[in-house]
Motif scaffolding. Structure first.
Motif, PDB file in Angstrom:
ATOM      1  N   GLU A 129      14.314  25.037 -23.607  1.00 14.23           N
ATOM      2  CA  GLU A 129      14.141  25.783 -22.366  1.00 14.23           C
ATOM      3  C   GLU A 129      14.366  27.269 -22.603  1.00 14.23           C
ATOM      4  OE1 GLU A 129      16.752  24.228 -19.451  1.00 14.23           O
ATOM      5  OE2 GLU A 129      15.799  22.272 -19.359  1.00 14.23           O
ATOM      6  N   ALA A 130      15.314  27.620 -23.454  1.00 16.82           N
ATOM      7  CA  ALA A 130      15.658  29.019 -23.680  1.00 16.82           C
ATOM      8  C   ALA A 130      14.474  29.817 -24.210  1.00 16.82           C
ATOM      9  CB  ALA A 130      16.832  29.126 -24.643  1.00 16.82           C
ATOM     10  N   THR A 131      13.684  29.180 -25.081  1.00  9.46           N
ATOM     11  CA  THR A 131      12.565  29.902 -25.686  1.00  9.46           C
ATOM     12  C   THR A 131      11.517  30.282 -24.637  1.00  9.46           C
ATOM     13  OG1 THR A 131      11.445  27.826 -26.233  1.00  9.46           O
ATOM     14  CG2 THR A 131      12.885  28.793 -27.920  1.00  9.46           C
ATOM     15  N   ALA A 132      11.500  29.581 -23.503  1.00 12.38           N
ATOM     16  CA  ALA A 132      10.509  29.872 -22.464  1.00 12.38           C
ATOM     17  C   ALA A 132      11.144  30.508 -21.230  1.00 12.38           C
ATOM     18  CB  ALA A 132       9.786  28.576 -22.076  1.00 12.38           C
ATOM     19  N   ALA A 133      12.400  30.876 -21.318  1.00 10.05           N
ATOM     20  CA  ALA A 133      13.132  31.334 -20.130  1.00 10.05           C
ATOM     21  C   ALA A 133      12.937  32.827 -19.918  1.00 10.05           C
ATOM     22  CB  ALA A 133      14.608  30.994 -20.266  1.00 10.05           C
ATOM     23  N   GLU A 134      11.847  33.196 -19.270  1.00 14.28           N
ATOM     24  CA  GLU A 134      11.579  34.607 -19.027  1.00 14.28           C
ATOM     25  C   GLU A 134      12.617  35.232 -18.100  1.00 14.28           C
ATOM     26  OE1 GLU A 134       9.326  36.918 -20.260  1.00 14.28           O
ATOM     27  OE2 GLU A 134       9.230  35.338 -21.753  1.00 14.28           O
ATOM     28  N   THR A 135      13.060  34.481 -17.100  1.00 19.51           N
ATOM     29  CA  THR A 135      14.060  35.049 -16.194  1.00 19.51           C
ATOM     30  C   THR A 135      15.370  35.309 -16.923  1.00 19.51           C
ATOM     31  OG1 THR A 135      14.660  32.818 -15.459  1.00 19.51           O
ATOM     32  CG2 THR A 135      13.082  34.023 -14.108  1.00 19.51           C
ATOM     33  N   PHE A 136      15.767  34.393 -17.797  1.00 18.98           N
ATOM     34  CA  PHE A 136      16.970  34.585 -18.605  1.00 18.98           C
ATOM     35  C   PHE A 136      16.828  35.844 -19.456  1.00 18.98           C
ATOM     36  CE2 PHE A 136      19.217  33.143 -22.678  1.00 18.98           C
ATOM     37  CZ  PHE A 136      20.452  33.603 -22.266  1.00 18.98           C
ATOM     38  N   HIS A 137      15.689  36.017 -20.075  1.00 21.03           N
ATOM     39  CA  HIS A 137      15.411  37.177 -20.914  1.00 21.03           C
ATOM     40  C   HIS A 137      15.551  38.474 -20.113  1.00 21.03           C
ATOM     41  CE1 HIS A 137      12.079  39.450 -23.393  1.00 21.03           C
ATOM     42  NE2 HIS A 137      13.227  40.102 -23.367  1.00 21.03           N
ATOM     43  N   HIS A 138      14.805  38.583 -19.031  1.00 15.77           N
ATOM     44  CA  HIS A 138      14.787  39.839 -18.267  1.00 15.77           C
ATOM     45  C   HIS A 138      16.125  40.109 -17.586  1.00 15.77           C
ATOM     46  CE1 HIS A 138      10.569  40.989 -18.754  1.00 15.77           C
ATOM     47  NE2 HIS A 138      10.305  39.699 -18.753  1.00 15.77           N
ATOM     48  N   ASP A 139      16.767  39.052 -17.069  1.00 16.09           N
ATOM     49  CA  ASP A 139      18.048  39.249 -16.398  1.00 16.09           C
ATOM     50  C   ASP A 139      19.107  39.724 -17.390  1.00 16.09           C
ATOM     51  OD1 ASP A 139      19.537  39.292 -14.098  1.00 16.09           O
ATOM     52  OD2 ASP A 139      20.200  37.219 -14.272  1.00 16.09           O
ATOM     53  N   LEU A 140      19.123  39.126 -18.570  1.00 14.93           N
ATOM     54  CA  LEU A 140      20.097  39.529 -19.583  1.00 14.93           C
ATOM     55  C   LEU A 140      19.899  40.983 -20.000  1.00 14.93           C
ATOM     56  CD1 LEU A 140      22.393  38.854 -21.556  1.00 14.93           C
ATOM     57  CD2 LEU A 140      20.640  38.063 -23.175  1.00 14.93           C
ATOM     58  N   ILE A 141      18.667  41.375 -20.266  1.00 16.85           N
ATOM     59  CA  ILE A 141      18.402  42.746 -20.692  1.00 16.85           C
ATOM     60  C   ILE A 141      18.792  43.736 -19.600  1.00 16.85           C
ATOM     61  CG2 ILE A 141      16.571  44.389 -21.277  1.00 16.85           C
ATOM     62  CD1 ILE A 141      17.394  42.489 -23.569  1.00 16.85           C
ATOM     63  N   GLN A 142      18.500  43.409 -18.348  1.00 18.04           N
ATOM     64  CA  GLN A 142      18.857  44.312 -17.256  1.00 18.04           C
ATOM     65  C   GLN A 142      20.372  44.442 -17.127  1.00 18.04           C
ATOM     66  OE1 GLN A 142      18.413  43.207 -13.108  1.00 18.04           O
ATOM     67  NE2 GLN A 142      17.342  45.124 -12.687  1.00 18.04           N
ATOM     68  N   LYS A 143      21.079  43.337 -17.266  1.00 20.38           N
ATOM     69  CA  LYS A 143      22.548  43.388 -17.180  1.00 20.38           C
ATOM     70  C   LYS A 143      23.122  44.242 -18.305  1.00 20.38           C
ATOM     71  CE  LYS A 143      23.189  38.906 -14.903  1.00 20.38           C
ATOM     72  NZ  LYS A 143      24.052  39.268 -13.771  1.00 20.38           N
ATOM     73  N   ILE A 144      22.633  44.051 -19.521  1.00 19.39           N
ATOM     74  CA  ILE A 144      23.116  44.848 -20.646  1.00 19.39           C
ATOM     75  C   ILE A 144      22.869  46.336 -20.391  1.00 19.39           C
ATOM     76  CG2 ILE A 144      22.737  45.399 -23.087  1.00 19.39           C
ATOM     77  CD1 ILE A 144      22.073  42.391 -23.495  1.00 19.39           C
ATOM     78  N   ARG A 145      21.663  46.656 -19.930  1.00 17.51           N
ATOM     79  CA  ARG A 145      21.304  48.063 -19.729  1.00 17.51           C
ATOM     80  C   ARG A 145      22.125  48.693 -18.601  1.00 17.51           C
ATOM     81  NH1 ARG A 145      15.931  47.649 -19.750  1.00 17.51           N
ATOM     82  NH2 ARG A 145      15.840  48.331 -21.924  1.00 17.51           N
ATOM     83  N   SER A 146      22.206  48.008 -17.465  1.00 21.83           N
ATOM     84  CA  SER A 146      22.907  48.585 -16.312  1.00 21.83           C
ATOM     85  C   SER A 146      24.402  48.693 -16.556  1.00 21.83           C
ATOM     86  CB  SER A 146      22.640  47.739 -15.067  1.00 21.83           C
ATOM     87  OG  SER A 146      21.266  47.726 -14.745  1.00 21.83           O
TER      88      SER A 146
END
Length: 385
Positions: A129-146
């Motif tokens: 599931e992780a390999t296809a988890a676009e929401t996980f990807h984008h949410d994680l990157i946004q959290k790291i950046r913010s």
């Protein structure tokens, strides 16, 4: 939890060094996946990819990361045990806890927030599931950046007390920072508020815990409805913590139930919460519609639905969080004759949602977290100055 599929603005790499991110997870697949995502961002760099919490504790001084993505279940030293050790070695480290959606892991994530973690993110149940988890990807990157941007700004500012109270007892509020006087304020509505609506995201659980502990006089006389960006299971546990902090009933809202004073209603993870007329009463309406502002539950559906029920008798509060959810609904509340209060930037973990409301010019007050409760008590008691 905000599920954001659009990234925040990326800083110019010539202006500052990229954020250094340490990935700590015992799964080689997850470590590799997260590391590739981070490496693809121009304003981030993988400072280290480690298998255990013990590795992270032993190497943090050499690695010197800005942000750590920390798994909960790991051999040798798990995430919740490593957390205080990492913060002891680097006090301003941003730690994002990562866990699968189980009740046990949700409880541990809440405990991590009380111990100083900045945020959490639910991981997909399996590596497939992780390999296809676009929401996980984008949410994680946004959290790291913010969150990374927040700690870098604070590094050049005077030290302030930590925001996060313990989730296991009534939180104590920090001394008040100075509110921002330069933003446009509107006058509070002359209409008496008949309901309190609250929207929050990143940093919201800590802020909510602090707020509900101080507004018992409001809860006893008026319905309180909260949308916090969070997945299922996490909202179940948040409701339990809100009940303990407020010493009032609090639960995930149930479709069709009648809204009454004296109770805190929390939008359940994965469903939007609205209010509707039910004869002479007000009822909860839950729906499984598409995300709004990339979030589900979202704040705007609650805010806008309240106008049909209470017209201008709505007081909305927008607390810390990424994105702009709540701003459009807040505009509609103000246009209908209601009022909006936003948390100020200094006390917010991320000044996205409250900042959007404040900059839209719809707020009657922009206040530090520890001044919002007393203001609410006064407004609901008739002081709308």
């Amino acid at each position: 939890m905000s599920i954001a599929l659009t990234s925040t603005a990326r800083p110019n790499s010539t202006q500052q060094e990229p954020l250094r991110v340490m990935v700590v997870d015992d799964s080689v697949v997850i470590r590799g996946l997260i590391s590739r995502w981070i490496a693809a961002e121009p304003d981030m760099v993988v400072a280290a990819s480690l298998r255990t919490g013990l590795d992270a504790v032993n190497q943090i001084e050499r690695i010197n990361p800005d942000v750590a993505v920390l798994d909960i279940e790991m051999p040798e030293l798990d995430g919740i045990s490593a957390l205080p050790l990492l913060l002891a070695k680097k006090r301003n480290l941003i730690i994002i806890m990562a866990s699968t959606l189980t009740r046990r892991n949700a409880e541990i994530s809440f405990k991590a927030l009380s111990l100083g973690a900045s945020d959490y993110i639910p991981k997909p149940e399996s590596t497939r599931e992780a390999t296809a988890a676009e929401t996980f990807h984008h949410d994680l990157i946004q959290k790291i950046r913010s969150l990374g941007a927040k700690v870098r700004r604070s590094a050049t500012a005077p030290a302030s007390p930590p925001l996060a109270p313990s989730l296991d007892r009534s939180p104590r509020l920090p001394p008040a920072p100075v509110a921002q006087p330069q933003l446009l304020r509107r006058a509070f509505s002359h209409q008496a508020p008949r309901a309190l609506l609250i929207g929050s995201s990143t940093g919201g659980p800590q802020a909510l815990m602090a707020l509900v502990a101080e507004i018992g006089a409001v809860i006893d006389r008026f319905p309180v409805l909260i949308t916090q960006h969070m997945p299922p299971t996490f909202t179940t546990i948040l409701a339990e913590h809100l009940a303990r902090a407020s010493h009032r009933p609090a639960h995930e809202a149930i479709d069709g139930e009648i809204v009454k004073p004296g109770t805190i209603y929390l939008a359940p993870g994965g469903r939007h919460m609205r209010v509707v007329r039910h004869g002479a009463e007000t009822a909860i309406a839950l729906d499984d519609g598409p995300p709004v502002n990339f979030c589900k539950p979202a704040v705007d559906p609650l805010f806008t639905s309240a106008i049909d029920v209470w017209q201008g008798g709505v007081l909305a509060v927008v607390l810390t969080g990424m994105g702009s959810d709540g701003m459009r609904g807040g505009k509609e509340i103000v246009a209908a004759g209601g009022s909006v209060i936003a948390q100020d930037e200094a006390s917010s973990v991320v000044w996205g949602m409250p900042g959007a409301a404040a900059n839209a010019g719809i707020c009657a007050a922009i206040l530090p977290l520890n001044q919002i409760a007393s203001k609410l008590v006064r407004v609901f008691s008739g002081d709308r100055s």
